[in-house]
Structures are given as C-alpha cells and as structure tokens.
Design a protein around this motif. Structure first.
Motif, PDB file in Angstrom:
ATOM      1  N   HIS A 329       0.842  -1.198   0.000  1.00  0.00           N
ATOM      2  CA  HIS A 329       0.000   0.000   0.000  1.00  0.00           C
ATOM      3  C   HIS A 329       0.877   1.248   0.000  1.00  0.00           C
ATOM      4  CE1 HIS A 329      -2.984   2.972   1.367  1.00  0.00           C
ATOM      5  NE2 HIS A 329      -3.897   2.122   0.926  1.00  0.00           N
ATOM      6  N   TYR A 330       0.471   2.263  -0.775  1.00  0.00           N
ATOM      7  CA  TYR A 330       1.326   3.440  -0.964  1.00  0.00           C
ATOM      8  C   TYR A 330       1.561   4.240   0.318  1.00  0.00           C
ATOM      9  CZ  TYR A 330      -2.768   6.518  -0.759  1.00  0.00           C
ATOM     10  OH  TYR A 330      -3.876   7.215  -0.333  1.00  0.00           O
ATOM     11  N   SER A 331       0.624   4.167   1.289  1.00  0.00           N
ATOM     12  CA  SER A 331       0.799   4.971   2.503  1.00  0.00           C
ATOM     13  C   SER A 331       0.884   4.148   3.788  1.00  0.00           C
ATOM     14  CB  SER A 331      -0.352   5.976   2.631  1.00  0.00           C
ATOM     15  OG  SER A 331      -1.583   5.303   2.826  1.00  0.00           O
ATOM     16  N   TRP A 333       2.679   1.375   4.248  1.00  0.00           N
ATOM     17  CA  TRP A 333       3.889   0.559   4.357  1.00  0.00           C
ATOM     18  C   TRP A 333       4.680   0.847   5.633  1.00  0.00           C
ATOM     19  CZ3 TRP A 333       8.589   3.040   4.588  1.00  0.00           C
ATOM     20  CH2 TRP A 333       8.622   4.370   4.169  1.00  0.00           C
ATOM     21  N   GLN A 334       4.591   2.096   6.130  1.00  0.00           N
ATOM     22  CA  GLN A 334       5.342   2.437   7.351  1.00  0.00           C
ATOM     23  C   GLN A 334       4.826   1.655   8.561  1.00  0.00           C
ATOM     24  OE1 GLN A 334       6.460   6.867   7.594  1.00  0.00           O
ATOM     25  NE2 GLN A 334       4.877   6.842   6.028  1.00  0.00           N
ATOM     26  N   LEU A 335       3.507   1.343   8.568  1.00  0.00           N
ATOM     27  CA  LEU A 335       2.954   0.518   9.644  1.00  0.00           C
ATOM     28  C   LEU A 335       3.527  -0.900   9.576  1.00  0.00           C
ATOM     29  CD1 LEU A 335      -0.837   1.498   9.621  1.00  0.00           C
ATOM     30  CD2 LEU A 335       0.846   2.054  11.366  1.00  0.00           C
ATOM     31  N   GLY A 336       3.743  -1.361   8.348  1.00  0.00           N
ATOM     32  CA  GLY A 336       4.303  -2.700   8.169  1.00  0.00           C
ATOM     33  C   GLY A 336       5.656  -2.852   8.854  1.00  0.00           C
ATOM     34  N   VAL A 337       6.431  -1.763   8.893  1.00  0.00           N
ATOM     35  CA  VAL A 337       7.750  -1.791   9.547  1.00  0.00           C
ATOM     36  C   VAL A 337       7.597  -2.174  11.019  1.00  0.00           C
ATOM     37  CG1 VAL A 337       9.756  -0.406  10.207  1.00  0.00           C
ATOM     38  CG2 VAL A 337       8.693  -0.079   7.957  1.00  0.00           C
ATOM     39  N   ASP A 338       6.621  -1.558  11.697  1.00  0.00           N
ATOM     40  CA  ASP A 338       6.403  -1.836  13.122  1.00  0.00           C
ATOM     41  C   ASP A 338       6.033  -3.305  13.347  1.00  0.00           C
ATOM     42  OD1 ASP A 338       6.892   0.796  13.801  1.00  0.00           O
ATOM     43  OD2 ASP A 338       4.796   1.387  13.529  1.00  0.00           O
ATOM     44  N   TYR A 339       5.238  -3.863  12.438  1.00  0.00           N
ATOM     45  CA  TYR A 339       4.855  -5.269  12.592  1.00  0.00           C
ATOM     46  C   TYR A 339       6.071  -6.186  12.402  1.00  0.00           C
ATOM     47  CZ  TYR A 339      -0.104  -4.177  12.838  1.00  0.00           C
ATOM     48  OH  TYR A 339      -1.324  -3.711  13.254  1.00  0.00           O
ATOM     49  N   PHE A 340       6.904  -5.884  11.417  1.00  0.00           N
ATOM     50  CA  PHE A 340       8.116  -6.687  11.221  1.00  0.00           C
ATOM     51  C   PHE A 340       9.030  -6.615  12.445  1.00  0.00           C
ATOM     52  CE2 PHE A 340       7.679  -6.212   6.374  1.00  0.00           C
ATOM     53  CZ  PHE A 340       7.184  -7.502   6.249  1.00  0.00           C
ATOM     54  N   ASP A 341       9.055  -5.450  13.093  1.00  0.00           N
ATOM     55  CA  ASP A 341       9.883  -5.290  14.299  1.00  0.00           C
ATOM     56  C   ASP A 341       9.466  -6.247  15.411  1.00  0.00           C
ATOM     57  OD1 ASP A 341      11.482  -3.341  13.224  1.00  0.00           O
ATOM     58  OD2 ASP A 341      10.409  -1.654  14.115  1.00  0.00           O
ATOM     59  N   HIS A 342       8.197  -6.673  15.400  1.00  0.00           N
ATOM     60  CA  HIS A 342       7.694  -7.549  16.454  1.00  0.00           C
ATOM     61  C   HIS A 342       7.710  -9.022  16.040  1.00  0.00           C
ATOM     62  CE1 HIS A 342       6.285  -3.712  18.085  1.00  0.00           C
ATOM     63  NE2 HIS A 342       6.264  -4.340  19.245  1.00  0.00           N
ATOM     64  N   CYS A 343       8.480  -9.316  14.993  1.00  0.00           N
ATOM     65  CA  CYS A 343       8.653 -10.712  14.559  1.00  0.00           C
ATOM     66  C   CYS A 343      10.127 -11.091  14.762  1.00  0.00           C
ATOM     67  CB  CYS A 343       8.265 -10.868  13.085  1.00  0.00           C
ATOM     68  SG  CYS A 343       6.529 -10.513  12.762  1.00  0.00           S
ATOM     69  N   PRO A 344      10.461 -11.692  15.905  1.00  0.00           N
ATOM     70  CA  PRO A 344      11.875 -11.909  16.241  1.00  0.00           C
ATOM     71  C   PRO A 344      12.603 -12.877  15.311  1.00  0.00           C
ATOM     72  CG  PRO A 344      10.421 -13.005  17.832  1.00  0.00           C
ATOM     73  CD  PRO A 344       9.548 -12.163  16.969  1.00  0.00           C
ATOM     74  N   ARG A 357      12.190  -2.993  -2.204  1.00  0.00           N
ATOM     75  CA  ARG A 357      11.187  -2.920  -3.278  1.00  0.00           C
ATOM     76  C   ARG A 357      10.350  -1.650  -3.221  1.00  0.00           C
ATOM     77  NH1 ARG A 357       9.000  -9.019  -2.127  1.00  0.00           N
ATOM     78  NH2 ARG A 357      10.918 -10.131  -2.644  1.00  0.00           N
ATOM     79  N   ILE A 358      10.563  -0.818  -2.208  1.00  0.00           N
ATOM     80  CA  ILE A 358       9.765   0.408  -2.097  1.00  0.00           C
ATOM     81  C   ILE A 358      10.193   1.386  -3.197  1.00  0.00           C
ATOM     82  CG2 ILE A 358       9.273   2.436  -0.661  1.00  0.00           C
ATOM     83  CD1 ILE A 358       9.663   0.703   1.785  1.00  0.00           C
ATOM     84  N   PRO A 359       9.250   1.859  -4.012  1.00  0.00           N
ATOM     85  CA  PRO A 359       9.616   2.843  -5.043  1.00  0.00           C
ATOM     86  C   PRO A 359       9.957   4.187  -4.399  1.00  0.00           C
ATOM     87  CG  PRO A 359       7.245   2.459  -5.029  1.00  0.00           C
ATOM     88  CD  PRO A 359       7.833   1.489  -4.055  1.00  0.00           C
ATOM     89  N   LEU A 360      11.164   4.664  -4.647  1.00  0.00           N
ATOM     90  CA  LEU A 360      11.620   5.935  -4.045  1.00  0.00           C
ATOM     91  C   LEU A 360      11.235   7.085  -4.973  1.00  0.00           C
ATOM     92  CD1 LEU A 360      15.116   4.635  -2.869  1.00  0.00           C
ATOM     93  CD2 LEU A 360      12.997   4.745  -1.549  1.00  0.00           C
ATOM     94  N   ASN A 361       9.949   7.418  -4.982  1.00  0.00           N
ATOM     95  CA  ASN A 361       9.433   8.414  -5.922  1.00  0.00           C
ATOM     96  C   ASN A 361       9.940   9.823  -5.615  1.00  0.00           C
ATOM     97  OD1 ASN A 361       7.243   6.389  -4.876  1.00  0.00           O
ATOM     98  ND2 ASN A 361       6.888   6.600  -7.059  1.00  0.00           N
TER      99      ASN A 361
END
Length: 567
Positions: A329-331, A333-344, A357-361
C-alpha cells in the motif's frame, strides 16, 4: 483455578486489550454503515454494506474468542458472558421494541408478544416483566396469569459473577424454581393464554417451544445460548461443544448447510483454536483479523506449542503476512515496519526484502525509508538507497543533491565522480553551484581525494574573496604540490595564481614562485608534440602570460628580499 495477583493483573490487561480491538472494529463498522447510508451509487452502497457485514462477523467471532479463550470464563459466569454476546449482536430487536412501546396501546400491537418473547429468549427478564405489566393493565382477565408469570421471572435464579454462591447452591435453587414452573404448567395455569403458556414452556427449557421462536432468534448460536439458559445455566466450558453441535443440527434441521461463519463459531465452541484461525484465514478478506487475534491469543500463552513446519510460529507467520500486505500500500507501508519489528525470527529478513522494493518516488519518501534503515543498522540498505538517489539526482543534473546522497552512502568512487562534474561545471561556467553544500562539507570532504580538493579549492576562492591573499596563495600552492589536484586542473590553478602574481604587494615568496614555475614546466613538458600542436592560441597565451608573470614576480621578490637583507 486461582491466578496469582500478577496473573490476574495480566489477564485484566489482556481482556482490556481485546475489548479495545473490538471497539476499533465497531467504530469501523459504524463508519462503513454511515458511508453506506449516504452512498448514492448502488454499487458503492452494496460495497459498503458488504464491509459492514464482514466487520459485524469479525466482532462476533472476536467477542466469542474473548469470552472462551482470553477471559476463559468458567461455569456460571460463562453463561452470563454468552448472554451478553447474543444481546450485543442481535441488531434489529431494539427497533421492534421502540415500535411497540411508541404505539397507543402496546399490549394490542401485533408485535407485542414477539417483543416479550425476544426479551425472554435473551434472558432480559426485567424488560419482559415491564411489558407484561402493560398486558395486565389492559386486560383484567390476564391479571392473575401475568402476576404468576411475573413472579416466576422475578425468582429465576441466575449465575453470579462474584463468589457469593457455589455452583451447587445455584443448581439447587434452579432445580426448585424449575419444579415450580413445571407445576404451574401442569396445573393449566396458563392454558387460556397460548402466549403465556409458550413462555412458561421456554422457561422450562422445552426445545420445541424454543424452536417455535426460530424466526425471532434468527441464528443457531442464539438458540444455543437460550437453550443453555433454561436447561443448563451452569454449563462448563468443555461441555459447550456437545450443546453447540446439537443446537446447530436442531436449528438448521437439514434445511441448509452451515455457512463459513457457522464453521468458525463451531470451532470456537469446540475449543479448536487453530481451526478457528485457519477458517478465519480462508473466510475473511484480509490478514488483519487473524494476525491480531492470533497475537492476542499468543500473549495468553495459548499457542506456544504450535510451530509451523518452516520454523516460525503461527503468530509470527500471520504477522509477517499482514505486514507484507501493508507494504504493497502506498501509505500504509510504514505501519508494516512496526509489525516486522515484532517478529523476532524472520521480521528483519522480511523488512530488508520489502525495503528494497519500495519505489523511491520522492526525496521525502527516500529520507523516510533511510531513517527506518539507519535506526535498525541496516547498513547495506542505507548504502543502496543513497546510491539510487544519488544516481537519480545526477541524471537530473542536480549535483548538490547527488553529492549529498553519495556522502551519506560513504561511496568514495561516486563522490569522486560528482566532484569531477562540479569541477567541470566550474571550468565551463566560471562559478560553483550549491555553494552552501560545498562550504559545509566539514569532515565529509575526506571521503575521497577529489572531494577534498573540491572543498579546499572552494576554500581558496573564499579566502581570495575575503582578500586574505597570503593564505589563499599558500593553499593554492599546496593543492598543486601535494598532488591533490587532478593534473587536468593544473592550468586552471595556475591561471588562478595570475591575479595574485599581479598584486601590488608581493604575495608569493621566491621559493613559492620557483614551485609554481616547476609546476608550469611539468604541465607543459608532460604534453606530447601532438597535444602541443592541438593546443589552441588561448592556451599558449595563458602559458606565456604565466611565464611572464612568474618572471616579473621573481624579480620583484629578489629585489624585495635583497633590500630586506641590505637593511
């Protein structure tokens, strides 16, 4: 089972977290409902209505899991929780109640007894008694029956949330009450009023009488809770599976097969946690529900024994799937970072793969991604992002931005390339672009020799502009003799020395002048005959002017130094 104080505190917190999740689901459901009401486009209205149905099912499932797994309600309180669950999720009852109560003569309304029945089916005895009082007031012949039925409802024993009575005491009271109801029914007390007789049969837990009200309950799980209320109010958690299966069979009666929601709820009543999660994963439209519910159940220590074949546990697997979806999702994705942080186990690996893979527009987005990587010491990704942005800036001829990104990437080769472009631009235009950046390179200029030269050469211009000629001359000579300057730039540096050589005050000493002469001869001697032939008249004129200026400066220095010695 008694919990230590810490355990009780943790249980309370987990129950509160569960309720917070449900309030979020309900808030989303309200928003979707409002959107459906205000939508003029039929397709849009249908879409929003579908979302409302999905969210309603999600809350229904979550609430049941909260009762059975998070709160782990025991016999007695379990039935009270299930009654609350049914009441909360029956939406159209209140509308029917309002319609009856707002009429001129409620007891004569065609839906009057339906409302009384609904209250009884949901164990809402006070509300049922209130309506019965209206029947007694309007119909003198029913007064005695209403009084007896009211008394039975009033005396009905209900489980207690506190520890004021044991299950045995509760069962004993309930048995006496049940016998009293049975006696009135057998005596024919309600024979002249089919509605009240039906209610008395319901109070006795008569399955056929309850099933006659099938349309008022609408679902088998409502039937299950009503049946338990009037036949087995002290039901134990592990007994639910038998009552649930038989209730669904009786209610559906072979007329229709179970829906996905029915299958999920049945798995919950059977305490098959993993089956609940599996069925929800199949039936629901995204991973949000199963990821968060599983995370909560994992915190309740209910999933520790269940590892998946590739080494991760179920909680982490579902969180990884949900976070991966957010990254698309274009906006969000930043929430996804927090979820990955909680996957040890695999969170960092997944994050590294998705970050790439994030497009650096835009630069703003690139800086956000960069900050995330820097905070997590993801050095390879930091370098990769900086290189990508530096290349983009260079292609757009934004040299300052390109240099800034290459410095951040600590990429010496790229910094050298961009520094050369800066110097080339200077030779063509006679001035520097992005002066602020070059003036504030600081220790970053040590990244490469070419960048060091660029910074120092800009410092030379600044000293010259401030009329600090001696310092400027010393720096210029150092740039040439220390071999920091590229050979292709020597002629430019020597040309920069001309104004200093022409100053009224002697700037260069004899030794410095000899050094400049040597540099000029090295420059001209290093060229082949073919190159000399190709040099244009301007270049030749520059060399001659430099030789003349250097000779004149040397003569002036000798005279000056001789005069000083003589004095």
């Amino acid at each position: 089972m008694t919990l230590p104080k810490h355990g009780v505190f943790m249980l309370g917190r987990l129950v509160q977290v569960s309720k917070n999740y449900r309030s979020v689901i309900r808030a989303c459901m309200e928003d979707m409902h409002q959107a459906a009401v205000s939508a003029r486009d039929p397709a849009l209205h249908s879409q929003y209505s579908t979302q409302v149905s999905i969210l309603s099912a999600m809350e229904l499932i979550w609430n049941l899991c909260e009762i059975l797994f998070v709160e782990a309600a025991v016999a007695g309180p379990l039935l009270l929780r299930l009654l609350d669950w049914v009441r909360l999720h029956v939406c159209d009852v209140d509308n029917m109640v309002r319609e009856v109560l707002s009429s001129e003569n409620p007891s004569k309304h065609e839906l009057f007894w339906n409302v009384v029945d609904v209250f009884v089916l949901q164990g809402r005895m006070d509300e049922a008694r209130h309506l019965l009082s209206k029947e007694a007031s309007a119909n003198p012949t029913s007064v005695n029956m209403c009084r007896i039925l009211d008394d039975l409802m009033k005396k009905m024993p209900v489980p207690s949330l506190g520890n004021t009575q044991t299950l045995t005491e509760m069962e004993l009271k309930w048995q006496h009450w049940h016998e009293e109801c049975q006696r009135y029914l057998q005596d024919g007390t309600f024979a002249s009023n089919s509605h009240m007789e039906s209610i008395c049969k319901i109070l006795l837990g008569d399955e056929n009488a309850i099933l006659e009200k099938k349309e008022l309950m609408t679902t088998w799980y409502h039937f299950l809770v009503t049946r338990l209320l009037y036949s087995h109010p002290t039901v134990k958690p592990m007994e639910l599976r038998f009552y649930a299966q038989s209730s669904m069979d009786l209610f559906l009666g072979g007329e229709s097969s179970p829906e996905p929601l029915d299958t999920i709820l049945m798995a919950a009543f059977e305490f098959e946690l993993h089956q609940v999660i599996k069925e929800c994963s199949i039936a629901l439209s995204n991973w949000w529900f199963v990821a968060h519910l599983t995370d909560l159940l994992d915190h309740c220590k209910l999933l520790q024994s269940h590892n998946l074949y590739f080494g991760s546990n179920m909680r982490e697997f579902l969180l990884l799937e949900y976070a991966s979806g957010l990254f698309s999702h274009y906006s969000l994705w930043q929430l996804g970072v927090d979820y990955f942080d909680h996957c040890p186990e695999y969170g960092r690996v997944y994050l590294e793969l998705h970050i790439e893979r994030i497009p650096l527009n835009t630069e703003q987005k690139a800086l956000k991604v960069l900050r995330i990587c820097e905070q997590r010491q993801m050095h390879e990704q930091v370098r990769s992002i900086c290189k990508i942005m530096a290349m983009k800036a260079l292609r757009n001829n934004r040299l300052g931005s390109a240099l800034s990104w290459s410095i951040r990437a600590k990429d010496a080769a790229f910094a050298t390339l961009i520094s050369d472009r800066f110097l080339k631009d200077y030779c063509e235009k006679g001035c520097f672009s992005d002066l602020d950046l070059i003036d504030n390179l600081g220790p970053s200029m040590l990244l490469s020799d070419r960048l060091t030269f660029l910074g120092k050469y800009r410092e030379f211009h600044r000293l010259y502009g401030e009329k600090r000629f001696s310092e400027a001359a010393k720096l210029l000579l150092m740039l040439m003799t220390a071999h920091i300057a590229p050979c292709s730039f020597w002629m430019t540096l020597l040309t920069d020395a001309l104004p200093l050589l022409e100053q009224k005050e002697v700037i260069f000493s004899a030794e410095q002048t000899y050094e400049l002469m040597r540099c000029l001869e090295d420059l001209t001697a290093g060229k082949s005959d073919k190159q000399k032939f190709q040099d244009d008249d301007v270049e030749t004129m520059k060399v001659e002017m430099l030789r003349l200026a250097l000779a004149r400066n040397l003569a002036r220095v000798i005279v000056k130094e001789g005069t000083l010695e003589g004095s």
